[in-house]
Design an enzyme around this catalytic site. Structure first.
Site, PDB file in Angstrom:
ATOM      1  N   ARG A 225       0.850  -1.179   0.000  1.00 57.98           N
ATOM      2  CA  ARG A 225       0.000   0.000   0.000  1.00 57.98           C
ATOM      3  C   ARG A 225       0.893   1.238   0.000  1.00 57.98           C
ATOM      4  NH1 ARG A 225      -3.729  -2.597  -1.604  1.00 57.98           N
ATOM      5  NH2 ARG A 225      -5.653  -3.092  -0.495  1.00 57.98           N
ATOM      6  N   HIS A 273      -1.742   0.749  -9.647  1.00 61.00           N
ATOM      7  CA  HIS A 273      -2.399  -0.197  -8.729  1.00 61.00           C
ATOM      8  C   HIS A 273      -3.017  -1.366  -9.516  1.00 61.00           C
ATOM      9  CE1 HIS A 273      -4.428  -0.571  -4.532  1.00 61.00           C
ATOM     10  NE2 HIS A 273      -4.317  -1.761  -5.102  1.00 61.00           N
TER      11      HIS A 273
HETATM   12  P1  NDP Z   1      -1.486 -11.711   4.384  1.00 60.11           P
HETATM   13  O1  NDP Z   1      -2.327 -11.219   5.482  1.00 60.11           O
HETATM   14  O2  NDP Z   1      -1.720 -13.083   3.853  1.00 60.11           O
HETATM   15  O3  NDP Z   1       0.062 -11.625   4.788  1.00 60.11           O
HETATM   16  C1  NDP Z   1       0.588 -10.532   5.462  1.00 60.11           C
HETATM   17  C2  NDP Z   1       2.043 -10.795   5.802  1.00 60.11           C
HETATM   18  O4  NDP Z   1       2.586  -9.601   6.383  1.00 60.11           O
HETATM   19  C3  NDP Z   1       2.216 -11.907   6.833  1.00 60.11           C
HETATM   20  O5  NDP Z   1       3.380 -12.649   6.573  1.00 60.11           O
HETATM   21  C4  NDP Z   1       2.362 -11.124   8.138  1.00 60.11           C
HETATM   22  O6  NDP Z   1       3.099 -11.780   9.151  1.00 60.11           O
HETATM   23  C5  NDP Z   1       3.146  -9.920   7.653  1.00 60.11           C
HETATM   24  N1  NDP Z   1       2.987  -8.809   8.590  1.00 60.11           N
HETATM   25  C6  NDP Z   1       1.838  -8.179   8.966  1.00 60.11           C
HETATM   26  N2  NDP Z   1       2.104  -7.236   9.885  1.00 60.11           N
HETATM   27  C7  NDP Z   1       3.430  -7.270  10.091  1.00 60.11           C
HETATM   28  C8  NDP Z   1       4.306  -6.562  10.944  1.00 60.11           C
HETATM   29  N3  NDP Z   1       3.865  -5.610  11.785  1.00 60.11           N
HETATM   30  N4  NDP Z   1       5.621  -6.872  10.910  1.00 60.11           N
HETATM   31  C9  NDP Z   1       6.089  -7.846  10.089  1.00 60.11           C
HETATM   32  N5  NDP Z   1       5.309  -8.566   9.266  1.00 60.11           N
HETATM   33  C10 NDP Z   1       4.005  -8.279   9.274  1.00 60.11           C
HETATM   34  O7  NDP Z   1      -1.612 -10.630   3.208  1.00 60.11           O
HETATM   35  P2  NDP Z   1      -1.534 -10.883   1.625  1.00 60.11           P
HETATM   36  O8  NDP Z   1      -0.225 -11.517   1.319  1.00 60.11           O
HETATM   37  O9  NDP Z   1      -2.768 -11.560   1.135  1.00 60.11           O
HETATM   38  O10 NDP Z   1      -1.597  -9.375   1.084  1.00 60.11           O
HETATM   39  C11 NDP Z   1      -0.652  -8.409   1.471  1.00 60.11           C
HETATM   40  C12 NDP Z   1      -1.101  -7.042   1.004  1.00 60.11           C
HETATM   41  O11 NDP Z   1      -0.949  -6.918  -0.417  1.00 60.11           O
HETATM   42  C13 NDP Z   1      -2.581  -6.690   1.189  1.00 60.11           C
HETATM   43  O12 NDP Z   1      -2.874  -6.359   2.523  1.00 60.11           O
HETATM   44  C14 NDP Z   1      -2.742  -5.505   0.247  1.00 60.11           C
HETATM   45  O13 NDP Z   1      -2.420  -4.317   0.923  1.00 60.11           O
HETATM   46  C15 NDP Z   1      -1.699  -5.771  -0.827  1.00 60.11           C
HETATM   47  N6  NDP Z   1      -2.319  -6.057  -2.124  1.00 60.11           N
HETATM   48  C16 NDP Z   1      -1.985  -5.252  -3.200  1.00 60.11           C
HETATM   49  C17 NDP Z   1      -2.517  -5.496  -4.438  1.00 60.11           C
HETATM   50  C18 NDP Z   1      -2.095  -4.692  -5.622  1.00 60.11           C
HETATM   51  O14 NDP Z   1      -2.654  -4.873  -6.705  1.00 60.11           O
HETATM   52  N7  NDP Z   1      -1.103  -3.824  -5.478  1.00 60.11           N
HETATM   53  C19 NDP Z   1      -3.478  -6.583  -4.672  1.00 60.11           C
HETATM   54  C20 NDP Z   1      -3.750  -7.361  -3.493  1.00 60.11           C
HETATM   55  C21 NDP Z   1      -3.204  -7.091  -2.267  1.00 60.11           C
HETATM   56  P3  NDP Z   1       2.578 -13.168   9.804  1.00 60.11           P
HETATM   57  O15 NDP Z   1       2.797 -14.193   8.705  1.00 60.11           O
HETATM   58  O16 NDP Z   1       3.451 -13.381  10.972  1.00 60.11           O
HETATM   59  O17 NDP Z   1       1.121 -12.959  10.128  1.00 60.11           O
HETATM   60  C1  OXD Z   2      -6.498  -5.618  -3.018  1.00 61.08           C
HETATM   61  C2  OXD Z   2      -6.004  -4.664  -4.017  1.00 61.08           C
HETATM   62  O1  OXD Z   2      -6.304  -5.400  -1.817  1.00 61.08           O
HETATM   63  O2  OXD Z   2      -6.373  -4.792  -5.195  1.00 61.08           O
HETATM   64  O3  OXD Z   2      -7.087  -6.635  -3.426  1.00 61.08           O
HETATM   65  O4  OXD Z   2      -5.197  -3.787  -3.682  1.00 61.08           O
END
Ligand code: NDP
Ligand code: OXD
Length: 310
Positions: A225, A273
């Site tokens: 993000r 995005h």
């Molecule tokens: P998940 O919830 O599956 O994974 C999040 C990861 O981040 C986990 O490994 C988690 O750790 C880690 N994490 C969260 N908080 C912290 C912290 N404070 N310190 C260290 N590590 C942390 O999310 P997704 O992989 O499904 O998606 C990630 C993000 O991608 C979404 O939230 C969204 O913002 C973005 N996104 C962007 C898109 C785009 O088109 N640009 C499309 C889709 C998503 P742990 O494993 O220990 O819980």
């Molecule tokens: C999502 C995105 O969160 O598209 O799915 O950013």
């Protein structure tokens, strides 16, 4: 008869109505702002709902995000915290994200920007090129999307490490976690990728202090993000050569304002995005399944931890 309220400016409401009702003909599918009696609404299917909308639905049973991220829901200061929030977890989205991340990583690794510049100047010159095994890539966030992309980068031969909140095992990826693991993770990372969720703990995490812990000349890729990045800090690090290049799919303000320096910066790639488009055909099944589950009294799938914010 269950009732669902749809609210999004980014998705096709008619397509969703037709497709969801094709599966659940008994559903009363309402499209904001034609919500009717608010007490009727059982489910909300949303992308960036306005503050207070969800709180105005007194009998809401579940909130479905139209994306993988849920920060657009938790941004609502009046969010009713007792209502479960479900997000998108889907192989289609992981596949799309993997493509974008691998593409950007390879472009950084193979010095594509410099060859592009050379082509425009008609310069035929080979640049030093380590192989993937000599390139240290670091993935912040080892979840559904970051974990998947990190695994594929490792399969390409990159030397990949990942950083998560709790310990995570991803095949071929060296794990670091928590505040204690961050500095060592950064110190060894030449291409840093952010696929964290945006929460109170991760907002502004990519700032001058963090960038300074990377080796000089490291590069940065963000598909998480825009709120993860202090944009002025990244621009300063790019201008001073601390960061050699950046690929950015997400921004503090979207669409990216015309006067943003990122548009014209010679070391920056901007995409709008689109790293992983939320394909509605891939999302609809989990929404339908969750309504069926809820109506049958079964637990919902893909719920997020409302305390943690992801
Ligand atoms: P998940 O919830 O599956 O994974 C999040 C990861 O981040 C986990 O490994 C988690 O750790 C880690 N994490 C969260 N908080 C912290 C912290 N404070 N310190 C260290 N590590 C942390 O999310 P997704 O992989 O499904 O998606 C990630 C993000 O991608 C979404 O939230 C969204 O913002 C973005 N996104 C962007 C898109 C785009 O088109 N640009 C499309 C889709 C998503 P742990 O494993 O220990 O819980
Ligand atoms: C999502 C995105 O969160 O598209 O799915 O950013």
């Amino acid at each position: 008869m269950p009732t669902m309220l749809f609210r999004s400016n980014a998705d096709r409401a008619d397509w969703w109505r037709e497709t969801v009702m094709g599966e659940l003909p008994e559903l009363d599918f309402r499209i904001w702002p034609d919500a009717g009696e608010l007490a009727d609404i059982d489910y909300a299917l949303v992308w960036k709902p306005e503050t207070g909308l969800l709180a105005s639905l007194p009998n809401l049973r579940a909130i479905f995000s139209l994306g993988a991220g849920v920060d657009h829901i938790f941004a609502d200061a009046e969010l009713p915290k007792h209502v479960p929030v479900c997000r998108v977890i889907n192989p289609n989205m992981a596949l799309r994200m993997r493509e974008w991340v691998v593409m950007q990583t390879l472009m950084h690794h193979r010095r594509h920007r410099e060859y592009d510049r050379q082509q425009r100047m008609k310069v035929w010159q080979e640049l030093p090129q380590p192989h993937a095994g000599e390139r240290k890539v670091g993935m912040m966030g080892l979840g559904e999307l970051g974990g998947d992309a990190a695994r594929y980068l490792a399969m390409l031969g990159f030397d990949v490490a990942g950083w998560s909140r709790t310990p995570r095992e991803v095949e071929g990826v060296t794990g670091y976690h928590g505040a204690d693991g961050l500095d060592a993770f950064l110190a060894r990372t030449e291409i840093l990728i952010c696929l964290l969720p945006l929460t109170d703990a991760t907002r502004g995490i990519v700032n001058r202090g963090l960038l300074a812990k990377l080796p000089r000349g490291a590069s940065f890729i963000n598909a998480g993000r825009g709120g993860h990045v202090v944009e002025a800090d990244l621009l300063a690090a790019l201008d001073e050569g601390d960061i050699s290049e950046a690929s950015l799919d997400v921004f503090q303000t979207e669409p990216l304002p015309a006067d943003s320096r990122f548009w014209d910066h010679p070391q920056v790639t901007v995409t709008p995005h689109i790293a992983a488009f939320s394909d509605p055909r891939a999302l609809v099944d989990q929404v339908v399944e969750n309504i069926r589950r809820d109506q049958a009294g079964d637990p919902l799938i893909n719920t997020v931890d409302t305390g943690r914010g992801y």
